[in-house]
Design an enzyme around this catalytic site. Structure first.
Site, mmCIF file in Angstrom:
data_model
loop_
_atom_site.group_PDB
_atom_site.id
_atom_site.type_symbol
_atom_site.label_atom_id
_atom_site.label_comp_id
_atom_site.label_asym_id
_atom_site.label_seq_id
_atom_site.Cartn_x
_atom_site.Cartn_y
_atom_site.Cartn_z
ATOM 1 N N CYS A 184 0.897 -1.167 0.000
ATOM 2 C CA CYS A 184 0.000 0.000 0.000
ATOM 3 C C CYS A 184 0.929 1.209 0.000
ATOM 4 C CB CYS A 184 -0.873 0.010 1.256
ATOM 5 S SG CYS A 184 -1.754 -1.528 1.528
ATOM 6 N N ALA A 185 1.379 1.584 -1.162
ATOM 7 C CA ALA A 185 2.586 2.400 -1.227
ATOM 8 C C ALA A 185 2.373 3.899 -1.380
ATOM 9 C CB ALA A 185 3.460 1.904 -2.370
ATOM 10 N N ALA A 186 1.217 4.314 -1.905
ATOM 11 C CA ALA A 186 1.057 5.749 -2.197
ATOM 12 C C ALA A 186 0.859 6.555 -0.907
ATOM 13 C CB ALA A 186 -0.139 5.941 -3.121
ATOM 14 N N GLY A 188 4.066 7.393 -1.272
ATOM 15 C CA GLY A 188 5.342 6.828 -1.657
ATOM 16 C C GLY A 188 6.571 7.279 -0.903
ATOM 17 N N SER A 189 6.401 7.897 0.253
ATOM 18 C CA SER A 189 7.610 8.338 0.949
ATOM 19 C C SER A 189 8.431 7.140 1.432
ATOM 20 C CB SER A 189 7.259 9.260 2.108
ATOM 21 O OG SER A 189 6.244 8.708 2.884
ATOM 22 N N CYS A 321 -0.683 4.181 11.062
ATOM 23 C CA CYS A 321 -0.550 5.409 11.836
ATOM 24 C C CYS A 321 -1.773 5.527 12.735
ATOM 25 C CB CYS A 321 -0.292 6.638 10.983
ATOM 26 S SG CYS A 321 -1.257 6.717 9.506
HETATM 27 C C1 LIG Z 1 -1.196 4.683 4.943
HETATM 28 S S1 LIG Z 1 -1.340 4.955 3.264
HETATM 29 C C2 LIG Z 1 0.202 4.398 2.700
HETATM 30 C C3 LIG Z 1 1.304 5.405 2.862
HETATM 31 C C4 LIG Z 1 2.530 5.005 2.103
HETATM 32 N N1 LIG Z 1 3.023 3.716 2.517
HETATM 33 C C5 LIG Z 1 3.632 6.024 2.263
HETATM 34 O O1 LIG Z 1 4.539 5.841 3.030
HETATM 35 O O2 LIG Z 1 3.596 7.046 1.574
HETATM 36 C C6 LIG Z 1 -2.389 3.678 2.776
HETATM 37 C C7 LIG Z 1 -2.527 3.507 1.281
HETATM 38 O O3 LIG Z 1 -3.242 2.294 1.100
HETATM 39 C C8 LIG Z 1 -4.002 2.398 -0.066
HETATM 40 N N2 LIG Z 1 -4.998 1.334 0.005
HETATM 41 C C9 LIG Z 1 -6.208 1.322 0.611
HETATM 42 N N3 LIG Z 1 -6.789 0.127 0.453
HETATM 43 C C10 LIG Z 1 -5.924 -0.630 -0.259
HETATM 44 C C11 LIG Z 1 -5.960 -1.948 -0.755
HETATM 45 N N4 LIG Z 1 -6.998 -2.742 -0.552
HETATM 46 N N5 LIG Z 1 -4.908 -2.379 -1.478
HETATM 47 C C12 LIG Z 1 -3.850 -1.577 -1.720
HETATM 48 N N6 LIG Z 1 -3.768 -0.327 -1.265
HETATM 49 C C13 LIG Z 1 -4.784 0.141 -0.545
HETATM 50 C C14 LIG Z 1 -4.524 3.806 -0.019
HETATM 51 O O4 LIG Z 1 -4.873 4.224 -1.328
HETATM 52 C C15 LIG Z 1 -3.338 4.557 0.565
HETATM 53 O O5 LIG Z 1 -2.580 5.087 -0.486
#
Ligand SMILES: C[S@@+](CC[C@H](N)C(=O)[O-])C[C@H]1O[C@@H](n2cnc3c(N)ncnc32)[C@H](O)[C@@H]1O
Length: 825
Positions: A184-186, A188-189, A321
């Site tokens: 769950c990368a976006a 993307g930091s 978080c």
């Molecule tokens: C906590 S954020 C991730 C932050 C990211 N790891 C960073 O460091 O920038 C959670 C992410 O999970 C994604 N997400 C939510 N449900 C998901 C799923 N079922 N599969 C993959 N990604 C998911 C969201 O779109 C969001 O971008």
């Protein structure tokens, strides 16, 4: 008083009296200036307090400090990317210049603390400041520092990132050969950190490992693309799947297809985010337990899918978080339970020395959204079974519970080191998950263990049963994963390797709805476009041209991208199951007028650090003075550069060149890191093709300060600067004396540039009469907008050159989605 009554009273209190104190407190803080005089929201939520006091996540005596910290704005933290060898120079620049300027500085009557390094982050590469985002943006005294942050963030040399968000990648202990999945990368930091770690040794252009960065949200995938692009790595792929059913990928190993198991998995799941309330103040108003109850199931399914795809011996980090045990320990406990010993929590207490945290809880209870508590699943009435699930409770068997070592989880509390709240757990996989027991042990170091399909585990997860992905639930022969002992499927047999094309697949097996990215087309090694390129740049025989690809199956190949050998393997063997949003870095671009030159392709700055080690000719070594001239002047005449530089270039034919600066350790006052820039050798002048922010970065590192001015940038040559007018005119070569002697760019009509846009006419930005140098495409220079189709070019006023907006081209998000100051999580 009964629990429900108490809960109702809390709700009423919150509505009536609760806000009053907070409003006063808010006013007081506004006066102190931290919120810039804007009215604050009421930072009170009695339910939140009630919930966490009951769960005892904070030692009783620290409660006020905890709440006090949550009410304060989150200070900014920044990370210097350790990826480039420039990190040391940036650190030097920050310490000796920008941080020095903050000494004794007051903003709105409040003293600004000089940033301090985070003690647990290696090599002083992460810094904590007491500057909130708002203050950084608004205070005139901090303008230079803010601009530095924005510009260096854009060029990928600095990341503004929450301190706690830096922890998971560190705990993954990434090595350059690791195959990594970021589920769950976006935005993307953390992905950026992982990429940096892959490239820890900059002398290796293609590390063996790679990062597959996934997000379910298609639009957020483009934030990821932007983030990854800043680091110019050929080892990154952005994909778009639901992580809880992310397909099993395959790789060709010695002619046979094997399932890809990752050495490292980051599972930074979507969460209720109550650890972020210092930054996202809306959480104060909106907080209830409902979010966590609803997210638990998804979090567990994602973590389970991650565990299935982890190689034996591999590490997986689970993080949120959120401070809520339902999203944290409950997920981990349930995952451990269903793993039946396959997974183990790692004791990481000695891995980040100096970091304070609270050990994970072993006991917790579950509260419904309307305040009813349950300590045991057995107590939960049927009517509640859709909201509350058994996996939300700690295991009842005390021996089992103890064996889980939940205390090895880390909960980071905001008041301990002035951060956001965070939860991290590090897991190692000792054996296949019980339902993948047929997963054979194969091969040596990494990702070589393959699992076989198996009925899904029976444990309910938040109301749903965890299903293995489609790929896993199919017979082996259908998914191309075959036990080593029983024989392997031929890599070419599934048709996914159609002449090196892997793109939006006409898939019958798996429909990738709405997926419309351009294809990734590998260029056959005997393609006629190669010989002129190889000859022109004298490419080393080791150059892996099979790793070059384009994004079109038709027409002229305009941009050539490069991926590592391993990612090529992944691309070619998974086109039917993977939604690839982006991969590869641009290394070469076609010149519009290039057909008349010896080589139709010019070098692209984005990929120069990858391509450079293979280039054996057309390299001009330049001095620091020349670098400044090249980066501050549109297209300087040869005579403006040193005779040494000119002498190297004079026998070269017109066309793309590499401009290289080598540091001299005997001159400690000069820039101590190498610079490689793409340039153009014109008839009478040079030109560089370096995007705006990268230019500014190099200039700053050399002591040339560029100050933002809405209309036009101003160069300020500081004391340390070597840009004092450049080399003496007397160095001009006799043969040049007959060249036009006007201002830079006045000779444009005499010399066609790479894209045939020569002439002093309309530039790419449409500004009539702006003189364009003899080497046409806009280069993001200091006094004009970028023109032409050089995607990597960008001007100082924020325009990004030509093809960036191009539909589904890999560049389409460049500069687009990224937040103004590059601030990410
Ligand atoms: C906590 S954020 C991730 C932050 C990211 N790891 C960073 O460091 O920038 C959670 C992410 O999970 C994604 N997400 C939510 N449900 C998901 C799923 N079922 N599969 C993959 N990604 C998911 C969201 O779109 C969001 O971008």
């Amino acid at each position: 008083m009964g629990r429900r009554a108490r809960f109702r009273r809390l709700q009423q209190q919150q509505q009536s009296e609760g806000g009053e104190d907070a409003t006063k407190r808010g006013r007081k803080r506004s006066a102190a200036g931290w919120e810039g005089g804007y009215p604050e929201i009421i930072k009170e939520n009695k339910l939140f307090e009630h919930y966490y006091q009951e769960l005892k996540i904070v030692p009783e005596e620290e409660w006020e400090q905890f709440m006090g910290a949550l009410r304060e704005p989150l200070p900014a933290t920044l990370r210097i990317t350790g990826y480039k060898s420039h990190a040391k120079e940036i650190l030097h620049c920050l310490k000796s210049k920008y941080f020095k300027e903050l000494e004794n500085l007051e903003v709105d009557g409040q003293k600004v603390d000089v940033p301090q390094p985070l003690s647990w982050y290696p090599e002083e590469l992460a810094w904590h400041t007491n500057l909130s985002r708002k203050i950084l943006r608004k205070s005139p005294q901090l303008e230079k520092f803010h601009q530095f942050l924005v510009s260096e963030t854009e060029s990928g040399n600095i990341s503004r990132q929450e301190a706690v968000s830096m922890i998971p990648p560190l705990l993954l202990r990434v090595q350059p050969h690791h195959k990594i999945l970021d589920m769950c990368a976006a935005p993307g930091s953390k992905t950026a950190q992982l990429i940096e770690m892959l490239h820890a040794d900059m002398s290796i252009p293609f590390p063996e490992g790679f990062v597959i960065a996934n997000d379910v949200d298609n639009r957020r995938c483009y934030l990821l693309v932007h983030q990854a692009k800043r680091l110019s790595s050929p080892c990154v792929m952005v994909v778009n799947h639901d992580a809880s059913s992310i397909p099993r990928l395959h790789m060709d190993v010695g002619g046979r297809k094997e399932a890809l198991f990752y050495d490292r998995i980051l599972c930074d799941v979507p969460c209720s985010g109550d650890g972020t309330m210092r930054k996202n103040i809306d959480v104060w108003k909106k907080w209830t337990t409902l979010n966590s109850l609803q997210l638990h199931g998804l979090q567990l399914r994602i973590a389970t899918r991650g565990a299935e795809q982890l190689a034996e011996g591999g590490r997986m980090v689970y993080s949120t978080c959120s401070l809520n045990p339902i999203e944290d320990e409950a997920v981990i406990a349930s995952l451990l339970e269903k793993s039946e010993g396959a997974l183990e929590l790692v004791d990481v207490s000695s891995e980040l020395s100096g970091l304070k945290w609270m050990p994970g809880l072993s006991h917790w209870k579950v509260m419904t959204k309307d305040g009813q508590w349950f300590a045991d699943w057995e107590e939960v009435p049927h009517t509640r079974h859709t909201q509350i699930r058994p996996t939300m409770f700690p295991p009842k068997d005390l021996e089992k519970l103890q064996a889980m070592n939940l205390q090895r989880c880390l909960r980071i509390l905001p008041h301990h080191q002035n951060t956001g709240g965070f939860f991290v757990a590090v897991l190692v996989k000792n054996s296949p998950m019980p339902w993948n027991k047929r997963q054979p042990k194969l091969l040596g170091r990494s990702a070589e263990i393959r699992d076989a399909p198996h009925p899904s585990p029976k444990h309910p997860t938040g109301g749903k049963v965890t299903e293995p992905s489609e790929a896993d639930s199919k017979p082996l022969s259908e998914v191309g994963v075959v036990e080593g002992i029983q024989g392997m499927e031929d890599a070419d047999n599934d048709g996914s390797k159609r002449d090196g094309v892997c793109g939006p697949p006409p898939s019958k097996k798996m429909k990738l709805f709405g997926f419309k990215e351009d294809p990734f087309v590998f260029i056959p090694e005997d393609d006629p476009l190669f010989p002129p390129i190889e000859k022109f740049y004298a490419l080393d025989s080791s150059f892996p041209k099979m790793n070059l690809l384009t994004r079109t199956t038709e027409g002229k190949k305009r941009q050539l991208y490069m991926v590592s050998k391993e990612l090529r393997n992944v691309l070619l063997n998974n086109s039917e199951r993977m939604k690839v949003i982006n991969t590869g870095i641009k290394v070469l671009c076609r010149n519009n007028s290039g057909e008349h030159l010896d080589c139709a392709f010019r070098l692209a700055q984005e990929g120069i650090y990858t391509l450079y080690p293979f280039i054996k000719s057309r390299i001009v070594t330049v001095s620091m003075e020349d670098v400044v001239t090249l980066l501050t002047q549109e297209n300087p005449f040869f005579r403006k550069l040193s005779s040494e530089t000119y002498n190297q270039a004079k026998t070269m034919v017109k066309g793309s060149i590499v401009l290289k600066y080598e540091p001299d350790a005997r001159k400690p006052g000069t820039l101590q890191c190498p610079i490689v820039m793409c340039g153009w050798r014109g008839k009478t002048s040079f030109r560089t093709f370096v995007p705006k922010n990268e230019r500014l970065h190099y200039l700053r590192m050399m002591g040339v300060e560029v100050l933002g001015d809405k209309k036009k940038e101003r160069l300020v040559l500081t004391d340390e600067s070597t840009a004092g007018g450049g080399p003496a005119e007397t160095k001009m070569q006799a043969e040049e004396a007959s060249e036009p002697d006007g201002a830079a760019g006045s000779d444009v009509t005499t010399d066609d540039g790479p894209d045939g846009t020569a002439g002093g006419g309309t530039a790419g930005d449409g500004s009539p009469g702006r003189a364009v140098g003899d080497d046409a495409p806009g280069n993001g220079s200091l006094d004009g907008a970028a023109g032409g189709d050089a995607a990597e070019d960008s001007s100082l006023d924020g325009t990004v050159g030509g093809d960036v907006a191009g539909g589904s081209s890999p560049d389409r998000t460049a500069g687009g989605d990224a937040s103004g100051d590059g601030m990410s999580q």
